[in-house]
Design a protein around this motif. Structure first.
Motif, short mmCIF file in Angstrom:
data_model
loop_
_atom_site.label_atom_id
_atom_site.label_comp_id
_atom_site.label_asym_id
_atom_site.label_seq_id
_atom_site.Cartn_x
_atom_site.Cartn_y
_atom_site.Cartn_z
N GLU A 1 0.84 -1.20 0.00
CA GLU A 1 0.00 0.00 0.00
C GLU A 1 0.88 1.25 0.00
N ARG B 1 -10.84 4.40 -11.53
CA ARG B 1 -11.18 3.69 -10.30
C ARG B 1 -10.63 2.27 -10.35
N THR B 2 -9.98 1.88 -9.26
CA THR B 2 -9.44 0.52 -9.18
C THR B 2 -9.84 -0.12 -7.85
N ASP B 3 -9.55 -1.41 -7.73
CA ASP B 3 -9.71 -2.07 -6.44
C ASP B 3 -8.44 -1.82 -5.62
N GLU B 4 -8.28 -2.57 -4.54
CA GLU B 4 -7.12 -2.33 -3.66
C GLU B 4 -6.03 -3.38 -3.84
N TRP C 1 -2.96 -3.61 -4.38
CA TRP C 1 -1.82 -2.69 -4.48
C TRP C 1 -0.76 -3.24 -5.43
N ALA D 1 -3.19 -3.07 -9.43
CA ALA D 1 -4.61 -2.79 -9.20
C ALA D 1 -5.44 -3.13 -10.43
N ASP E 1 -11.80 -0.77 -12.44
CA ASP E 1 -13.26 -0.89 -12.53
C ASP E 1 -13.70 -0.09 -13.76
N THR F 1 -8.53 4.21 -5.45
CA THR F 1 -9.64 3.42 -4.91
C THR F 1 -10.83 4.32 -4.60
N ASP G 1 -12.08 4.97 -1.82
CA ASP G 1 -11.86 5.88 -0.69
C ASP G 1 -10.62 6.77 -0.86
N LYS H 1 -7.48 6.39 -2.15
CA LYS H 1 -6.05 6.05 -2.08
C LYS H 1 -5.50 5.81 -3.48
N THR I 1 -3.33 4.04 -6.40
CA THR I 1 -2.91 2.67 -6.72
C THR I 1 -2.05 2.70 -7.97
#
Ligand code: ASP
Ligand code: MG
Length: 414
Positions: A104, A142-145, A147, A150, A153, A183, A185, A187, A189
């Motif tokens: 991360e 937008r991505t997932d987490e 790390w 990533a 989306d 992400t 929220d 963060k 990536t």
């Protein structure tokens, strides 16, 4: 219709490179130009060292490296007539939080390279009188987490990016970071090393672009690395499928994930020389010419060949495979070749700094041996004569050949 240009780190490694980018952008003369840029020069590698020093608790070294990175960018800004700290706000502190996992932190720190390069380039182009907008991809892609690798989306990203693009009175040129996203929220990536090509392809897909052009320090897609083979030829036209195979074999021309988003929308990809923008370069498209009719040599350097033998001799290939690949996946190793026998499995992987942790995990259930200092040579469109010539004078650790393709794991000359 949108056009997407992608400039890699080597193309924007200095002020002269940035000026050349400006020239190419002006030549395009487009009101709908998406410019995707990587980190300047070797900045990503340097940022990786910052993360490593932080993780090892070597704060002094981390800070020295961090300051070096800023000095490098400040020098480029000054040469371009920009005022560091005024035209571009510089982040003072390393965005590293020791309470968070390594991966991360990696993404928070390493993403700074593209944020810096794009700000410099956007402000520079603006000051040269172009109509420019800077996009902050961590808020848009937008991505997932996952790390360091990533997953994007597409549904969310497409909507946000299209909305930004289709705004009335949007400036003609948008400058966006390759390789990074964010992400839900907030963060940052990263999409995996060398991922800027992939970003360019995704943006082209979302915007239904007419084409993508990757500007590189080579004339286009060549049948071999000109630094290794004396007689290279340019491949002017390729099909998507041939380009995918080339990149998976390790050809450094385009990132393997680049083709799919383009193929889905039938968007042609051009690879053109940064230093000679009017040259034709190579064109990759559904109607490209294939199969490639010259032998293609692809070197994948810095390989390690890992051989696993079950400890208890009750070797069950299927079960072992899933465990092995689970470990490989968790450590983000990139497999270049697999070979199995009754009692062993060998995998050739890129010898990254994540290999030692993977070896340790593999040793729990397997007797593990390995050879490093290797390269994988893939020859496509080969003949027995070509293979013999390639083998001559080299130590071959392993070879796999089919009728048209040879793959040789070769010991590097000491
Ligand atoms: N700057 C990133 C890297 O060096 C992404 C890229 O160059 O495509 O891996
Ligand atoms: Mg790069």
């Amino acid at each position: 219709m949108a056009k997407v240009f992608k400039f890699g780190g080597a193309s924007v490694k200095d002020a002269q490179g940035v000026r050349n980018l400006e020239r190419i952008v002006r030549m395009a003369g487009s009101d709908d130009l998406m410019v995707v840029v990587s980190a300047m020069g070797k900045t990503t590698n340097a940022l990786e060292r910052v993360v490593d020093y932080c993780a090892a608790g070597q704060e002094d070294k981390a800070l020295t490296q961090w300051v070096d990175i800023f000095d490098y960018h400040v020098a480029i800004m000054k040469e371009l007539g920009l005022q560091p700290g005024v035209d571009i706000r510089l982040q003072g502190e390393i965005p590293y939080d020791p309470t968070l996992p390594y991966d991360e932190n990696y993404d928070q720190v390493v993403s700074m390279g593209e944020l810096l390069s794009t700000q410099i380039i956007a402000v520079y182009l603006l000051k040269q009188g172009l109509s420019v907008e800077w996009w902050n991809m961590p808020k848009l892609l937008r991505t997932d987490e996952t790390w360091r690798e990533a997953r994007v989306d597409d549904a969310v990203s497409r909507e946000v990016i299209r909305a930004g693009w289709e705004r009335p009175n949007r400036p003609s040129v948008v400058v966006a970071q390759g390789f990074i996203g964010g992400t839900a929220d907030g963060k940052r990536t990263t999409l995996g090393r060398e991922g800027s090509d992939y970003t360019a392809a995704l943006l082209a897909n979302y915007l239904d672009a007419e084409s993508v052009t990757i500007w590189k320090d080579v004339p286009g897609i060549l049948n071999a690395d000109p630094r290794i083979e004396p007689d290279t030829v340019l491949i002017p036209s390729l099909r998507y499928q041939d380009a995918v195979e080339l990149s998976y074999s390790g050809a450094q021309v385009i990132h393997p994930k680049t083709i799919r988003p383009l193929e889905n929308k039938q968007i042609p990809l051009f690879v053109k020389p940064f230093g000679n923008p009017t040259a034709a370069g190579s064109r990759i498209a559904a109607d490209g010419i294939g199969p490639i009719d010259v032998p293609v040599y692809i070197w994948r350097k810095n390989q390690i060949l890992i051989t696993m033998r079950a400890k208890d001799f009750a070797f069950v290939l299927e079960e072992s495979l899933s465990e092995i690949f689970d470990i490989i996946q968790r450590n983000r190793l990139k497999v270049s070749l697999i070979q199995s026998s009754a009692v062993t499995i060998s995998v050739c992987v890129d010898n990254t700094r994540f290999v030692p942790a993977a070896l340790e995990a593999l040793q729990v259930h397997f007797n593990v041996t390995y050879n490093d200092g290797l390269s994988l040579l893939t020859i496509r469109g080969t003949t027995p004569e070509i293979i013999d010539r390639a083998k001559a004078g080299r130590t071959i650790m392993l070879s796999q050949t089919t009728r048209r393709t040879a793959r040789l794991v070769v010991k590097d000359n000491a």
